[in-house]
Design a protein around this motif. Structure first.
Motif, PDB file in Angstrom:
ATOM      1  N   ILE A 185      49.092 110.510  60.868  1.00  0.00           N
ATOM      2  CA  ILE A 185      48.579 109.162  60.347  1.00  0.00           C
ATOM      3  C   ILE A 185      48.975 108.302  61.331  1.00  0.00           C
ATOM      4  O   ILE A 185      50.070 107.618  61.420  1.00  0.00           O
ATOM      5  CB  ILE A 185      49.312 108.723  59.049  1.00  0.00           C
ATOM      6  CG1 ILE A 185      49.258 109.586  58.008  1.00  0.00           C
ATOM      7  CG2 ILE A 185      48.967 107.627  58.448  1.00  0.00           C
ATOM      8  CD1 ILE A 185      50.172 109.425  56.676  1.00  0.00           C
ATOM      9  N   PRO A 186      47.764 107.471  62.178  1.00  0.00           N
ATOM     10  CA  PRO A 186      48.043 106.905  63.200  1.00  0.00           C
ATOM     11  C   PRO A 186      49.075 105.865  62.899  1.00  0.00           C
ATOM     12  O   PRO A 186      48.736 104.972  62.237  1.00  0.00           O
ATOM     13  CB  PRO A 186      46.518 106.569  63.666  1.00  0.00           C
ATOM     14  CG  PRO A 186      45.616 107.738  63.198  1.00  0.00           C
ATOM     15  CD  PRO A 186      46.425 108.068  61.898  1.00  0.00           C
ATOM     16  N   GLY A 187      49.761 105.468  63.876  1.00  0.00           N
ATOM     17  CA  GLY A 187      50.985 104.324  63.790  1.00  0.00           C
ATOM     18  C   GLY A 187      51.878 104.619  62.555  1.00  0.00           C
ATOM     19  O   GLY A 187      52.928 103.824  62.614  1.00  0.00           O
ATOM     20  N   LYS A 188      51.880 105.564  61.995  1.00  0.00           N
ATOM     21  CA  LYS A 188      52.604 105.970  60.936  1.00  0.00           C
ATOM     22  C   LYS A 188      53.558 107.153  61.216  1.00  0.00           C
ATOM     23  O   LYS A 188      54.714 107.268  60.909  1.00  0.00           O
ATOM     24  CB  LYS A 188      52.163 106.017  59.580  1.00  0.00           C
ATOM     25  CG  LYS A 188      51.525 104.736  59.103  1.00  0.00           C
ATOM     26  CD  LYS A 188      52.742 103.603  58.682  1.00  0.00           C
ATOM     27  CE  LYS A 188      52.049 102.301  58.435  1.00  0.00           C
ATOM     28  NZ  LYS A 188      53.182 101.134  57.926  1.00  0.00           N
ATOM     29  N   LEU A 189      52.765 108.403  61.121  1.00  0.00           N
ATOM     30  CA  LEU A 189      53.269 109.723  61.288  1.00  0.00           C
ATOM     31  C   LEU A 189      52.823 110.423  62.196  1.00  0.00           C
ATOM     32  O   LEU A 189      51.382 110.579  62.611  1.00  0.00           O
ATOM     33  CB  LEU A 189      53.175 110.294  59.849  1.00  0.00           C
ATOM     34  CG  LEU A 189      53.805 111.746  59.670  1.00  0.00           C
ATOM     35  CD1 LEU A 189      55.187 111.668  59.541  1.00  0.00           C
ATOM     36  CD2 LEU A 189      53.174 112.363  58.216  1.00  0.00           C
ATOM     37  N   ALA A 190      53.543 111.226  62.946  1.00  0.00           N
ATOM     38  CA  ALA A 190      53.252 112.149  64.035  1.00  0.00           C
ATOM     39  C   ALA A 190      54.121 113.556  64.175  1.00  0.00           C
ATOM     40  O   ALA A 190      55.067 113.412  64.005  1.00  0.00           O
ATOM     41  CB  ALA A 190      52.878 111.330  65.644  1.00  0.00           C
TER      42      ALA A 190
END
Length: 789
Positions: free
Chosen positions: A185-190
């Motif tokens: 989730i770009p900017g949130k979860l990687a």
């Protein structure tokens, strides 16, 4: 101080847990370190630090943490037997078998970790920092010599990135590693996934009696998650699996011998250093299976940030090693089997003020608990003389040892820093600890007995079986309440020059030998606690618009009861009773050899310096040197003293000097076998060729000759040179290089036993004619390719 040992390290900084100040436009980019648990530019930290970025490790083909010693003078990381990784820094040595906390502590993502796991596989690393001097006021455990922190790469929340690297050499070594980060989730979860497969021939030793070469195979994988649910909260979760299988033969050196009377059977052929041979008839295999889970959280509360880090490690090290290492008893195998579980839970909570103009502070609590039952199975046969084993003239004895491990630490820490003026800063830190250990060694001894041999005047010996605790009840439990910490004063002389003074106190609890021989004196079973006080002054400077840096420091450290381990000490545990258990006073017969822990006062003092930088855009270099005197201070220590002159020696017939269980020698000798002076240097020169960039780089380490009174051996100087020639593409996306390690093909002994490997008997000892050694690996050629995306 001695810092910036990796030249590219001062050129390619990486953001850490907190935002660090950035260099002004036109200055070279300096590296960011977290030695003080805050992100700071290296030149601003009042501490001696050596740094290697992940890029530097990849460029120099450093696949094993032990090779980091090539980037830091006075640091030596060794594994002479395939199982016990040891670390020496500033001349202060450590052997993990001594049972104390390390002299040089190791941290993986700010979590203490055992050396056997940390040293085994290096891949997808963000940065390694070598912190010199007493540590512990800002970290969970105290250590007298320093700490090595390893930080792995974290997932990127916004972009897909990664790398892959492959290496092969002419000595049948290979290393394939890589990592990839993907935003879920770009900017949130990687998510980031990294893996390693590595194989090599370890010390390059060939066993002539088993037709078997040393070899190693390591597989490891790491999965990391980064989650930022809101802007002020960052959560990281990492799981790492490691499997390593090492078959490391013990190298021998010497003419060899026919150890048994009236028997022409040789231990093996004559062995020179460059022959790289072993002669043990039994297996030497070490397998490590490790699981490591790490949770990290930081929550910005405004005035302060709350940090939490916790981990669970469960490792099992299975070891099978022939104790008849030099084949001192031909046609006889004595395999010691050890199973060591390393089950550790660790947690730390810290509240740290966000940057204030005058006052910054932190408070924290740390907890760690290690448990697990170590089991040891081996033979301790009693030989009636150095006869051919086919005659059966020995009493077979089996020894089974159970070592329940319990180590618990909790501590509370606080620190404050005061910026009194624009130039003057004072930092104070303290840690109160509560340490508890329970050390037992339940030893079971059994034998079927011996029928007797009247012709040799050997009477019948009945069978027996007994169980005893090697550690008396009054010595089994250790509780300590150390108060450690330090003070640093930093003064900015000018924008390009900073001076500092530092004081630090360290502590290590005493330790009991859990498998020591029975019926020996208490001083050989358990050591006292160790304390030290260290003082250091340093100057950090920059020149040529911060393109060059020169750092220098001097330090003095005083040890009260320095704890060390003394290897292969002959002992006499006295006469056996009717049950076969040693129970009487020493009777003048050597019953075996053992590695004893012992205390001795000591002092360490020295100077460290580094000059490094980028004088011109296409040339980086770094040169670091240290001169350190680490010596005992009139200490009385365990030794082998065959001729009774009060000095260590193994000349003539084995004997014990004095009425005790072992010999003792007065000592003002070195704490380790390192020379006082050491130097490391590395450099890279680049050339312009359109979008392509040819380069040549080199890595050089030097240590002069040194005489070891403990080993009675004169170690020759070492000049180890590695060279790399290659080509990289636009924006350094890809690179290929060919390299040669140990270009000069120097074959030097790096460690050696005091005398020939012997097997004591009731008469003359079996003498292998060999000394046990470790040596530098021969010259090796290879090629490495890498690609980043």
């Amino acid at each position: 101080m001695a810092a910036l040992c990796a030249s590219s390290s001062i050129l390619a900084g990486t953001a850490a847990a907190q935002t660090a100040p950035q260099p002004a436009a036109g200055e070279i980019n300096e590296i960011v370190v977290t030695a003080t648990r805050r992100a700071q530019l290296l030149q601003d930290v009042p501490m001696s630090i050596d740094v290697a970025t992940g890029d530097k490790l990849e460029k120099l083909n450093i696949f094993d943490a032990k090779d980091v010693q090539q980037l830091a003078p006075s640091l030596e990381l060794t594994n002479t037997a395939g199982r016990n990784n040891t670390a020496t820094l500033r001349g202060i040595a450590f052997d993990p078998d001594q049972g104390t906390s390390p002299a040089v502590d190791l941290y993986l993502n700010d979590i203490p970790i055992d050396a056997q796991t940390a040293f085994t596989a290096i891949y997808d690393i963000e940065q390694i920092e070598v912190l010199r001097g007493p540590q512990g006021s800002l970290r969970g455990r105290t250590s007298p010599a320093g700490a090595i922190t390893i930080r792995t790469r974290r997932p990127d929340l916004d972009d897909v990135d990664g790398y892959i690297q492959a290496t092969a050499t002419d000595d049948a070594a290979y290393n394939v590693q890589g990592g990839v980060s993907v935003p879920l989730i770009p900017g949130k979860l990687a998510l980031r996934v990294a893996a390693l497969v590595d194989g090599n021939r370890l010390n390059q030793v060939y066993n002539v009696n088993r037709d078997q070469r040393s070899r190693s195979r390591t597989e490891s994988a790491r999965v990391s998650l980064a989650w930022q649910p809101v802007e002020t909260v960052n959560i990281g979760l990492t799981y790492q699996y490691l499997h390593a299988d090492n078959r490391q033969n013990q190298q021998v050196f010497g003419p060899g011998n026919a150890p048994a009377q009236f028997d022409p059977t040789l231990s093996g052929p004559p062995a020179a250093i460059g022959d790289y041979i072993a002669v043990a008839e039994g297996i030497r295999r070490y397998q490590n299976n490790s699981h490591f889970v790490n949770l990290a959280l930081d929550w910005d509360l405004g005035p302060a940030t709350l940090f939490f880090s916790g981990a669970h490690q469960y490792s099992v090290l299975n070891q099978d090693g022939d104790q008849d290492s030099a084949n001192q008893v031909p046609n006889y195998v004595n395999v010691q089997s050890v199973r060591t579980p390393y089950k550790v839970n660790t947690a730390e909570l810290r509240l740290v003020s966000n940057d204030g103009d005058f006052w910054n502070w932190s408070v924290g609590a740390f907890y760690s608990k290690q448990t697990g039952d170590v089991t040891v199975t081996q033979r301790a046969d009693q030989f009636f003389g150095n006869f051919n084993t086919a005659f059966g003239l020995f009493l077979p004895i089996n020894v089974d040892t159970l070592v329940p491990v319990y180590l618990r630490t909790y501590s509370f820490a606080a620190s404050s820093s005061f910026q009194f003026t624009d130039k003057l800063k004072v930092e104070v830190a303290a840690r109160y600890g509560n340490n508890k250990s329970i050390q037992k060694g339940l030893i079971g001894v059994s034998s079927p007995g011996f029928p007797g041999f009247p012709a040799f005047m050997i009477p019948p010996i009945p069978g027996f079986a007994s169980v005893s605790d090697a550690v008396p009840a009054n010595l089994a439990e250790t509780t300590s309440h150390p108060l450690t910490g330090g003070v640093t004063v930093t003064y900015e002389i000018s924008p390009d020059a900073t001076a500092y003074f530092a004081y630090g106190r360290s502590f290590r609890s005493g330790t009991a030998g859990v498998s020591v021989p029975v019926n020996i004196t208490d001083d050989l079973i358990k050591t006292k606690s160790e304390r030290s006080d260290a003082f250091e002054v340093g100057l950090k400077t920059s020149f040529l618009d911060r393109r060059l840096s020169l750092n220098i420091s001097a330090f003095y450290q005083k040890f009260d009861g320095y704890i060390s381990r003394f290897l292969g000490i002959n002992y006499d545990f006295g006469a056996r009773n009717v049950f076969g258990v040693p129970a009487g006073a020493p009777d003048g017969t050597i019953d075996g050899s053992f590695d004893f822990n012992y205390n001795g006062d000591a002092t360490v003092k020295g100077i460290e310096a580094t000059i490094a930088g980028r004088p011109v855009d296409n040339w980086d270099f770094s040169v670091s040197a240290s001169y350190i005197k680490a010596r005992y201070d009139n200490a009385v220590l365990p030794c082998n003293d065959f001729n009774g002159d009060g000095k260590p020696d193994s000349t003539g017939t084995a004997a014990i000097t004095g009425p005790g269980n072992i010999s003792y020698c007065a000592s003002n000798d070195r704490l380790s076998n390192l020379p006082d002076f050491s130097l490391t240097a590395n450099s890279e020169l680049r050339f312009a060729m359109g979008d392509l960039q040819p380069f040549i780089r080199g890595l050089f380490t030097y240590r002069p000759s040194v005489f070891s009174s403990t080993s009675a051996f004169d170690y020759k100087s070492r000049e180890l040179l590695n060279l790399y020639v290659g080509l990289r593409g636009s924006e350094a996306r890809w690179e290929i290089n060919v390299f040669a390690k140990n270009v000069l093909n120097q074959k030097r002994i790096t460690s050696i036993s005091q005398g020939n490997a012997l097997q004591p008997t009731a008469g003359a000892a079996y003498d292998s004619g060999y000394r046990l050694i470790s040596a530098t690996n021969p010259r090796e050629f290879g090629v490495t390719t890498s690609f980043k995306f």
